[in-house]
Design a protein around this motif. Structure first.
Motif, PDB file in Angstrom:
ATOM      1  N   GLY A 133       0.685   6.153 -15.015  1.00  0.00           N
ATOM      2  CA  GLY A 133       1.572   5.468 -15.752  1.00  0.00           C
ATOM      3  C   GLY A 133       2.853   5.161 -14.741  1.00  0.00           C
ATOM      4  O   GLY A 133       3.899   4.364 -14.931  1.00  0.00           O
ATOM      5  N   THR A 134       2.786   5.575 -13.390  1.00  0.00           N
ATOM      6  CA  THR A 134       3.692   5.285 -12.376  1.00  0.00           C
ATOM      7  C   THR A 134       3.655   3.941 -11.960  1.00  0.00           C
ATOM      8  O   THR A 134       2.474   3.364 -11.936  1.00  0.00           O
ATOM      9  CB  THR A 134       3.426   6.269 -11.066  1.00  0.00           C
ATOM     10  OG1 THR A 134       3.525   7.362 -11.398  1.00  0.00           O
ATOM     11  CG2 THR A 134       4.421   6.016 -10.097  1.00  0.00           C
ATOM     12  N   VAL A 135       4.798   3.186 -11.368  1.00  0.00           N
ATOM     13  CA  VAL A 135       4.720   2.026 -11.237  1.00  0.00           C
ATOM     14  C   VAL A 135       5.588   1.916  -9.706  1.00  0.00           C
ATOM     15  O   VAL A 135       6.638   2.503  -9.838  1.00  0.00           O
ATOM     16  CB  VAL A 135       5.429   1.009 -12.410  1.00  0.00           C
ATOM     17  CG1 VAL A 135       5.421  -0.415 -11.584  1.00  0.00           C
ATOM     18  CG2 VAL A 135       4.825   1.161 -13.482  1.00  0.00           C
ATOM     19  N   ARG A 136       4.838   1.395  -8.816  1.00  0.00           N
ATOM     20  CA  ARG A 136       5.350   1.317  -7.395  1.00  0.00           C
ATOM     21  C   ARG A 136       5.050  -0.139  -6.722  1.00  0.00           C
ATOM     22  O   ARG A 136       4.303  -1.003  -7.115  1.00  0.00           O
ATOM     23  CB  ARG A 136       4.801   2.219  -6.502  1.00  0.00           C
ATOM     24  CG  ARG A 136       5.272   3.684  -7.266  1.00  0.00           C
ATOM     25  CD  ARG A 136       4.911   4.828  -6.131  1.00  0.00           C
ATOM     26  NE  ARG A 136       4.867   4.780  -4.833  1.00  0.00           N
ATOM     27  CZ  ARG A 136       4.590   5.894  -4.168  1.00  0.00           C
ATOM     28  NH1 ARG A 136       3.833   6.908  -4.434  1.00  0.00           N
ATOM     29  NH2 ARG A 136       4.868   5.819  -2.924  1.00  0.00           N
ATOM     30  N   ARG A 137       6.005  -0.455  -5.916  1.00  0.00           N
ATOM     31  CA  ARG A 137       5.637  -1.821  -5.310  1.00  0.00           C
ATOM     32  C   ARG A 137       5.296  -1.355  -3.658  1.00  0.00           C
ATOM     33  O   ARG A 137       5.871  -0.428  -3.131  1.00  0.00           O
ATOM     34  CB  ARG A 137       7.093  -2.404  -5.172  1.00  0.00           C
ATOM     35  CG  ARG A 137       6.813  -3.925  -4.635  1.00  0.00           C
ATOM     36  CD  ARG A 137       8.246  -4.618  -4.935  1.00  0.00           C
ATOM     37  NE  ARG A 137       8.107  -5.947  -4.530  1.00  0.00           N
ATOM     38  CZ  ARG A 137       8.493  -6.481  -3.279  1.00  0.00           C
ATOM     39  NH1 ARG A 137       8.833  -5.263  -2.371  1.00  0.00           N
ATOM     40  NH2 ARG A 137       8.388  -7.596  -2.707  1.00  0.00           N
ATOM     41  N   PHE A 138       4.426  -2.076  -3.359  1.00  0.00           N
ATOM     42  CA  PHE A 138       3.924  -1.849  -2.106  1.00  0.00           C
ATOM     43  C   PHE A 138       3.795  -3.387  -1.449  1.00  0.00           C
ATOM     44  O   PHE A 138       3.711  -4.422  -1.916  1.00  0.00           O
ATOM     45  CB  PHE A 138       2.479  -1.347  -1.804  1.00  0.00           C
ATOM     46  CG  PHE A 138       2.503  -0.036  -2.408  1.00  0.00           C
ATOM     47  CD1 PHE A 138       2.382   0.998  -1.571  1.00  0.00           C
ATOM     48  CD2 PHE A 138       2.072   0.377  -3.724  1.00  0.00           C
ATOM     49  CE1 PHE A 138       2.437   2.474  -2.185  1.00  0.00           C
ATOM     50  CE2 PHE A 138       2.089   1.448  -4.185  1.00  0.00           C
ATOM     51  CZ  PHE A 138       2.336   2.640  -3.431  1.00  0.00           C
ATOM     52  N   ASP A 139       3.778  -3.301   0.066  1.00  0.00           N
ATOM     53  CA  ASP A 139       3.901  -4.782   0.931  1.00  0.00           C
ATOM     54  C   ASP A 139       2.485  -5.210   1.118  1.00  0.00           C
ATOM     55  O   ASP A 139       2.001  -6.333   0.768  1.00  0.00           O
ATOM     56  CB  ASP A 139       4.385  -4.454   2.317  1.00  0.00           C
ATOM     57  CG  ASP A 139       5.967  -4.167   2.386  1.00  0.00           C
ATOM     58  OD1 ASP A 139       6.598  -4.705   1.525  1.00  0.00           O
ATOM     59  OD2 ASP A 139       6.187  -3.257   3.176  1.00  0.00           O
ATOM     60  N   LEU A 140       1.262  -4.175   1.008  1.00  0.00           N
ATOM     61  CA  LEU A 140       0.026  -4.478   1.143  1.00  0.00           C
ATOM     62  C   LEU A 140      -1.101  -3.458   0.326  1.00  0.00           C
ATOM     63  O   LEU A 140      -0.325  -2.283   0.016  1.00  0.00           O
ATOM     64  CB  LEU A 140      -0.430  -4.445   2.331  1.00  0.00           C
ATOM     65  CG  LEU A 140       0.198  -5.481   3.421  1.00  0.00           C
ATOM     66  CD1 LEU A 140      -0.618  -5.121   4.868  1.00  0.00           C
ATOM     67  CD2 LEU A 140      -0.057  -6.872   3.035  1.00  0.00           C
ATOM     68  N   VAL A 141      -1.865  -3.835  -0.201  1.00  0.00           N
ATOM     69  CA  VAL A 141      -2.880  -3.105  -0.761  1.00  0.00           C
ATOM     70  C   VAL A 141      -4.154  -3.165  -0.267  1.00  0.00           C
ATOM     71  O   VAL A 141      -4.789  -4.445  -0.143  1.00  0.00           O
ATOM     72  CB  VAL A 141      -3.265  -3.395  -2.453  1.00  0.00           C
ATOM     73  CG1 VAL A 141      -4.067  -2.431  -3.159  1.00  0.00           C
ATOM     74  CG2 VAL A 141      -1.694  -2.953  -3.165  1.00  0.00           C
ATOM     75  N   VAL A 142      -4.985  -2.193   0.008  1.00  0.00           N
ATOM     76  CA  VAL A 142      -6.305  -2.276   0.647  1.00  0.00           C
ATOM     77  C   VAL A 142      -7.431  -1.289  -0.167  1.00  0.00           C
ATOM     78  O   VAL A 142      -7.144  -0.192  -0.701  1.00  0.00           O
ATOM     79  CB  VAL A 142      -6.449  -1.366   2.205  1.00  0.00           C
ATOM     80  CG1 VAL A 142      -7.657  -1.283   2.566  1.00  0.00           C
ATOM     81  CG2 VAL A 142      -5.365  -2.041   2.888  1.00  0.00           C
ATOM     82  N   GLY A 143      -8.411  -2.188  -0.534  1.00  0.00           N
ATOM     83  CA  GLY A 143      -9.383  -1.414  -1.481  1.00  0.00           C
ATOM     84  C   GLY A 143     -10.631  -0.864  -0.512  1.00  0.00           C
ATOM     85  O   GLY A 143     -11.255  -1.692   0.264  1.00  0.00           O
TER      86      GLY A 143
END
Length: 423
Positions: free
Chosen positions: A147-157
């Motif tokens: 349920g946490t919402v956060r913002r990142f510059d990049l996402v790596v799978g």
């Protein structure tokens, strides 16, 4: 183009923590999310060759890797009565050059985790539920299962063959998966054969069984490995271990040697693994501010013997290109693919060819292989044959050039890693 600072990495196996290590060194702020409640330390033995060994040295973990080497002495093939048909020493059996090594996947995962846990934020027992890139392309808003919402510059799978990140961003797995005609299962079990630093193989048409115990294996424990051919993909849920065990039992029903007893150990194995031997082929590995790494981007399957090496190499290259580009993800992602793709494709071709040899189709082919295993140590040209095998493997292991990356311009200027913002 703004410089990326915060990076969410999905997956805490090999590629994810390795990337986190390099990103932290370059001044980025990585966060690793892992759906398992704790670090997963199971798995099979993995080869570290050529470029992967060099990367371990540059990471500063090579001594730890050496200390946890499987230190295998060799391997042998046996018939249905357990009689030895032929055996080979480790240097021929594993096709290794001097300096190459082998380690249990779980040991390598723990080394990487221990090296990064004090500098990197780890979120265990959680995963990405959804992600949305900002309308202006300035970042990615991530909602977690918690349920946490956060913002990142990049996402790596970096979440493997069945990457959830890839599915969210690029679509269903079936669009990218190429089944190579076989399945593999590996799990820990009692050491029924009393092995020490040794691997025993038993081949049947369309099937191969091996049992091994490494130098670091717990007393009385071994790894059981089963491979069987299946031209068509089997319908099952990759999260349903009970269904997978039924498929495995059905595939080897009626077979002799030690197979019934070895199969029976699957039910009690906490680290039971079963999956298709498959490739992931994609036209590109990034979209916007999301990029894929390791098996999520380009799984070469266990048939390549280079999955771990490619994971370490990809982490090194991706972090290095982000550093060289000062966090400009568009430049970095494009360079990452240019450097990695030729070597990845070579390894995938190698895997597609070798997968056919893992579970050969007829008794006469098995007999020919047994003849070669039995006679090779006695032939005067054994060194030439062994060299040819090593050369092919080394070509794959060194297929990605290792550039020297300096510190990111932002890091060099004193950029302070920042935590991702809560939304």
């Amino acid at each position: 183009m703004s410089s990326a600072k915060t990076v969410l990495i999905s997956g805490a196996s090999i590629a994810g923590p390795a990337l986190a290590l390099w990103l932290h060194r370059y001044g980025f702020a990585p966060t690793v999310v892992e759906k398992a409640p704790a670090l997963r330390t199971g798995g099979y033995k993995v080869d570290l060759r050529g470029g992967a060994i060099e990367i371990c040295a540059r990471m500063g973990i090579l001594d730890e890797v050496r200390a946890r080497s499987t230190d295998m002495a060799g391997g042998s093939y046996v018939d249905s009565r357990g009689r030895t048909i032929g055996e080979l020493p480790a240097e021929i059996f594993g096709g290794r050059e001097e300096g190459d090594d082998e380690i249990m996947r779980g040991d390598l995962a723990r080394i990487l985790y221990e090296r990064t846990r004090d500098d990197v934020e780890y979120l265990f027992g959680d995963s990405i539920a959804s992600l949305t890139e900002d309308a202006d392309g300035g970042g990615v808003t991530v909602t977690f299962d918690s349920g946490t919402v956060r913002r990142f510059d990049l996402v790596v799978g970096a979440d493997g063959l069945h990457s959830h990140t890839r599915r969210l961003v690029f679509g269903e797995e079936r669009r990218f998966r190429q089944h190579l005609g076989a399945y593999i299962s590996i799990f820990s079990a009692p050491n029924r054969l009393g092995l020490t630093r040794w691997e025993t193989y038993h081949a049947r048409p369309h099937k191969l069984v091996s049992v091994y115990a490494t130098a670091g294996e717990q007393a009385g424990t071994a790894k059981n490995c089963f491979v069987f051919a299946s031209p068509a993909e089997l319908p099952y849920d990759h999260r349903d271990s009970a269904a997978q065990q039924r498929l495995l039992t059905e595939a080897f029903a009626g077979d002799d040697w030690e197979i019934p007893a070895l199969l029976a150990d699957a039910a009690g194995a906490e680290d039971f693994y079963f999956d298709s031997i498959a490739l992931i082929r994609m036209d590109r590995w990034s979209r916007g501010r999301v990029v894929l790494l390791g098996d999520a981007a380009h799984c070469a399957s266990p048939a390549s013997g280079q999955g771990t090496g490619l994971a370490l190499t990809g982490a090194y290259v991706l972090a290095g290109e982000l550093a060289a580009a000062g966090g400009d993800h568009e430049r970095a992602f494009a360079a990452y693919e240019r450097v990695m793709r030729p070597g990845v494709e070579l390894n995938q071709r190698f895997a597609a060819s070798f997968a056919k040899e893992m579970a050969v189709s007829s008794r006469w082919k098995i007999a020919l292989r047994m003849f070669m295993v039995r006679t090779l140590p006695k032939t005067p040209w054994k060194n030439l044959i062994a060299k040819k095998i090593r050369d092919d493997i080394q070509r794959a292991a060194n297929a990605v050039p290792l550039k020297e990356y300096g510190a990111a311009p932002a890091a060099a200027a004193g950029m302070t890693p920042a935590s991702a913002t809560a939304v």
